[in-house]
Motif scaffolding. Structure first.
Motif, PDB file in Angstrom:
ATOM      1  N   LYS A   1       7.447  -6.757  10.453  1.00 21.66           N
ATOM      2  CA  LYS A   1       6.141  -6.397   9.912  1.00 21.66           C
ATOM      3  C   LYS A   1       6.252  -6.245   8.396  1.00 21.66           C
ATOM      4  O   LYS A   1       7.191  -5.631   7.887  1.00 21.66           O
TER       5      LYS A   1
ATOM      6  N   GLU B   1       0.201  -7.154   6.491  1.00 21.39           N
ATOM      7  CA  GLU B   1      -0.715  -6.552   7.470  1.00 21.39           C
ATOM      8  C   GLU B   1      -1.591  -5.464   6.854  1.00 21.39           C
ATOM      9  O   GLU B   1      -2.750  -5.304   7.250  1.00 21.39           O
ATOM     10  N   ALA B   2      -1.066  -4.687   5.938  1.00 22.67           N
ATOM     11  CA  ALA B   2      -1.843  -3.621   5.303  1.00 22.67           C
ATOM     12  C   ALA B   2      -1.212  -3.290   3.953  1.00 22.67           C
ATOM     13  O   ALA B   2      -0.016  -3.499   3.739  1.00 22.67           O
TER      14      ALA B   2
ATOM     15  N   PRO C   1      -6.528  -4.497   5.257  1.00 22.68           N
ATOM     16  CA  PRO C   1      -6.571  -3.048   5.492  1.00 22.68           C
ATOM     17  C   PRO C   1      -5.810  -2.286   4.408  1.00 22.68           C
ATOM     18  O   PRO C   1      -4.762  -2.726   3.939  1.00 22.68           O
TER      19      PRO C   1
ATOM     20  N   GLU D   1       0.264   1.016  10.350  1.00 19.67           N
ATOM     21  CA  GLU D   1       0.008   0.269  11.586  1.00 19.67           C
ATOM     22  C   GLU D   1      -1.341   0.655  12.178  1.00 19.67           C
ATOM     23  O   GLU D   1      -2.086  -0.220  12.654  1.00 19.67           O
ATOM     24  N   ASN D   2      -1.673   1.943  12.143  1.00 24.31           N
ATOM     25  CA  ASN D   2      -2.963   2.382  12.661  1.00 24.31           C
ATOM     26  C   ASN D   2      -4.114   1.812  11.843  1.00 24.31           C
ATOM     27  O   ASN D   2      -5.154   1.422  12.385  1.00 24.31           O
TER      28      ASN D   2
ATOM     29  N   ALA E   1      -4.038  -0.993  10.160  1.00 21.93           N
ATOM     30  CA  ALA E   1      -4.116  -2.431  10.447  1.00 21.93           C
ATOM     31  C   ALA E   1      -4.798  -2.700  11.781  1.00 21.93           C
ATOM     32  O   ALA E   1      -5.555  -3.678  11.920  1.00 21.93           O
ATOM     33  N   GLU E   2      -4.554  -1.848  12.766  1.00 23.97           N
ATOM     34  CA  GLU E   2      -5.147  -2.047  14.087  1.00 23.97           C
ATOM     35  C   GLU E   2      -6.639  -1.765  14.101  1.00 23.97           C
ATOM     36  O   GLU E   2      -7.395  -2.394  14.849  1.00 23.97           O
ATOM     37  N   ARG E   3      -7.093  -0.827  13.286  1.00 18.90           N
ATOM     38  CA  ARG E   3      -8.507  -0.438  13.296  1.00 18.90           C
ATOM     39  C   ARG E   3      -9.376  -1.439  12.556  1.00 18.90           C
ATOM     40  O   ARG E   3     -10.587  -1.459  12.747  1.00 18.90           O
ATOM     41  N   CYS E   4      -8.786  -2.217  11.670  1.00 19.62           N
ATOM     42  CA  CYS E   4      -9.575  -3.137  10.841  1.00 19.62           C
ATOM     43  C   CYS E   4      -9.570  -4.547  11.422  1.00 19.62           C
ATOM     44  O   CYS E   4      -8.710  -4.929  12.176  1.00 19.62           O
TER      45      CYS E   4
END
Length: 540
Positions: free
Chosen positions: A4, A216-217, A234, A534-535, A537-540
Motif C-alpha cells: 500500500k 491510496e490516500a 482521499p 486506510e479508513n 481511503a475506504e470511505r471515499c
C-alpha cells in the motif's frame, strides 16, 4: 499482503530548517518508524527547495534520504528562481564577510600573532640569561621600521575608507528608501511576493500529487496549506494545534503580527476545507476542532505521540562504568552544542559535564512562556545566589521582550541560547542538565520534554496543561511534575523543590516512564496513522 502506498504532502517555504521545528522532528520519527512496515511505503510530495532541508533532517536522524521517493514540480516558478538567486548572492556575501571578519584567515593570523607574542613575553620573563635584554633591544630596533610601515598603511586605509563613506555619491533612491518604507511598504511587498511564491508552489505540488493514481490516500502533517485540499484523492490532515486562538494578543503584538494573521487565516481555510483530521490529543480534538471549527467528532482521530527516546543516541556499553563513559561522550557533544550559542561568544568556556544547568528545548513563541521562565530564573539568581545556568534552544532575538529582559538584567553569561542542534547534541544537553523545565502554556500534545529528559536520566518539571494531564495520569507524578506556569514565583518554587529532591523526583518519573510511556513506540504510532489512512481511503 499487497503493498500500500500513501503520500505525505509538504509545502514549507524555502526558509525552513526542519531540524529546528517540532513538526520536523515528528516527521522524522514518523518516517523512521515507517521503514519497519514491509507492506506500506510513503511517498513525499514537496517543492524542490525542500530537498536540502529534508536531506539535512534525515541526516540528523540517521535516515537514508534515498529510501523515500520524492516528487516535486519539474520546473520552478520565475519568483522561485529570483528568490533562489537572491539567496545565493546573500549566502556568498555572508561567507565572504565571515572570512574577512573573523572566521577565516584574518582571525587565524591574529590568533597566531597573539600566541607568538605571548609566548615570547613569557619566555623573556622567565629567562635568566643576561644577554636576553640585549637580544630584545636588537630585535626591537630591527622590527621598528616594519611596524612603522604597517601602522602607516593601516592609518591610510582607515582614512580612505572613512572619506569614501563620507563623500561617496548617494543615489536618490537610497535616500527615498526609508521614506517609502516608513509604513512597511517594501516589507509588505516583499512578504506578499514571498507568500505568493510559496502558495503557487504549494498548488503545483498538489498538481503533482494528483498525477499519482497509485497513492491510496494523502497525509498532511500540518494545517498550514489550504492547497492540500486541491488533491482529489482521499486526504487526512493533521492539526497539531491552533495556538493563535489561545494567545491572539501575544501573536498580534509581534513585529510580524500581520503575517501571523495571514498564516492564521490560511490555517482556518485549510481546516474548513478539510475532510478527515487527526490530532495529537483529545484536548485539541474537542476544544479546537469540534467546539471552534464545528467539525463532527467522527471525522477526527486523536493519536498521541510515541515515546521520544534519546538515550540510544548517546548511551555507551561495554565499559566498567557505562554511565561515566556516556557522560564523557555527552560532554564532547555538549561542547559542540555550546559552540552554537548565539548570545555569548565565550559559551564554550562552560563546557563541562560537571556544569549545573537547567534546560528548555523550545522555540521563542508567545505560548512557550519564555519570559516567565526568565523571570523565575532571574528571581532565583538574585535572591538565592542560584549556581545554575539556563540553557535554551530558541532564537532569542525573535522576541523584543526577551531581548529587553536579557539586556536589562545582564543575563548573557548565565542564560545561553543554542541553535541548530543535531539529535546527539540535544540528547547530550538533556543528559548533562541538572533539571529539564518546560513552562509552555499550550501545546498540541504532551511536550516531548518528559520522555526526552527521563530517557537519558534527567528529571523534568512542566506546566500544568490539559494535554499533559491526558498522559500523566498518576496523581503523585502529576503533583511533583506540574506547576502553575502563569506565576513566575511558582515556577521558581517548583525549580527549587525539584532540585531539593532531584533523585527522588527522577526515580518517581522513571518508574512511570517505564510502566506507561516507553512501551508506546513510534512504530505503534505509525500503525495507527496507517489505519486512519486506510479508513479514509475506504470511505471515499
Amino acid at each position: 499482503m499487497p503493498l500500500k502506498t500513501f503520500g505525505i504532502y509538504l509545502a514549507y517555504g524555502p526558509r525552513i530548517d526542519l531540524r529546528a521545528e517540532g513538526l520536523g522532528r515528528h516527521l522524522a520519527e514518523f518516517l523512521r518508524a515507517s521503514t519497519h512496515f514491509k507492506d506500506v511505503r510513503f511517498v513525499i510530495a514537496a517543492p524542490q527547495w525542500l530537498h536540502s532541508p529534508l536531506e539535512e533532517l534525515f541526516e540528523s536522524f540517521d535516515l537514508d534520504f534515498t529510501t523515500f521517493e520524492l516528487i516535486s514540480p519539474k520546473h520552478t516558478s520565475l519568483l522561485g528562481l529570483l528568490y533562489g538567486l537572491r539567496m545565493a548572492i546573500g549566502d556568498r556575501k555572508t561567507k565572504f564577510r565571515g572570512k574577512i571578519y573573523g572566521k577565516g584567515y584574518l582571525r587565524r593570523a591574529k590568533n597566531f600573532i597573539s600566541m607568538v607574542t605571548k609566548s615570547c613575553i613569557l619566555a623573556v620573563a622567565k629567562s635568566r640569561n643576561p644577554f636576553t635584554p640585549l637580544l630584545i633591544i636588537t630585535i626591537g630596533i630591527t622590527a621598528l621600521p616594519l611596524a612603522a610601515v604597517v601602522a602607516c598603511f593601516a592609518l591610510v586605509a582607515t582614512v580612505v575608507v572613512r572619506l569614501f563613506a563620507k563623500f561617496r555619491p548617494r543615489l536618490r533612491i537610497v535616500k527615498l528608501t526609508p521614506y517609502l518604507n516608513r509604513n512597511g511598504l517594501f516589507t509588505r511587498i516583499g512578504h506578499n511576493a514571498y507568500r505568493f511564491m510559496c502558495d503557487t508552489e504549494a498548488a503545483a505540488v498538489a498538481d503533482e500529487a494528483n498525477k499519482r493514481r497509485d497513492i491510496e490516500a494523502w497525509y498532511s502533517p500540518a494545517a498550514f496549506w489550504p492547497e492540500f485540499n486541491q488533491i482529489k484523492a482521499p486526504r487526512l490532515m493533521c492539526v497539531p494545534d491552533v495556538v493563535p486562538i489561545h494567545f491572539p494578543v501575544g501573536f498580534a503584538i509581534q513585529e510580524s503580527g500581520d503575517r501571523r494573521m495571514q498564516d492564521f487565516k490560511r490555517m482556518e481555510a485549510a481546516i474548513e476545507g478539510g475532510d478527515r483530521f487527526v490530532t495529537y490529543s483529545r484536548e485539541v480534538k474537542n476544544k479546537t476542532l469540534v467546539n471552534r471549527f464545528h467539525i463532527e467528532p467522527d471525522r477526527i482521530s486523536a493519536i498521541p505521540h510515541g515515546a521520544n527516546r534519546l538515550d540510544q543516541l548517546i548511551k555507551i556499553s561495554g565499559f566498567p562504568d557505562n554511565d561515566r563513559a556516556t557522560d564523557t561522550l555527552s560532554a564532547q557533544h555538549f561542547w559542540s552544542a555550546l559552540s552554537k550559542t548565539v548570545n555569548n561568544n565565550n559559551a564554550t568556556w562552560y563546557a563541562s559535564k560537571d556544569l549545573g544547568f537547567l534546560f528548555y528545548a523550545s522555540q521563542i513563541r508567545p505560548n512557550k512562556n519564555i519570559i516567565s521562565l526568565l523571570r523565575a530564573y532571574n528571581d532565583l539568581r538574585r535572591s538565592q545566589n542560584f549556581p545554575y545556568k539556563l540553557l535554551m534552544t530558541g532564537e532569542w532575538r525573535e522576541s523584543d521582550s526577551v531581548v529587553r529582559f536579557m539586556n536589562e538584567n545582564r543575563l548573557h553569561n548565565d542564560v545561553l541560547f543554542v541553535r541548530r542542534l543535531n539529535e546527539r547534541e540535544l540528547a547530550s544537553c538533556y543528559r548533562l542538565a541538572t533539571l529539564a523545565v518546560n513552562p509552555s502554556l499550550a501545546e498540541g500534545g504532551m511536550p516531548f520534554t518528559f520522555t526526552e529528559a527521563v530517557s537519558v536520566g534527567t528529571p523534568v518539571i512542566m506546566a500544568d496543561i490539559p494535554v499533559s494531564r491526558e498522559i500523566i495520569t498518576d496523581a503523585e507524578v502529576a503533583r511533583r511534575t506540574f506547576f502553575d506556569a502563569l506565576d513566575y514565583k511558582g515556577i521558581a518554587k517548583a525549580i527549587t523543590d525539584a532540585l531539593t529532591d532531584r533523585e527522588g523526583l527522577f526515580a518517581l518519573q522513571r518508574d512511570f516512564y517505564d510502566r506507561h510511556l516507553v512501551s508506546r513506540s513510534w512504530k505503534e504510532v505509525v500503525g495507527e496513522y496507517v489505519l486512519a489512512l486506510e479508513n479514509v481511503a475506504e470511505r471515499c
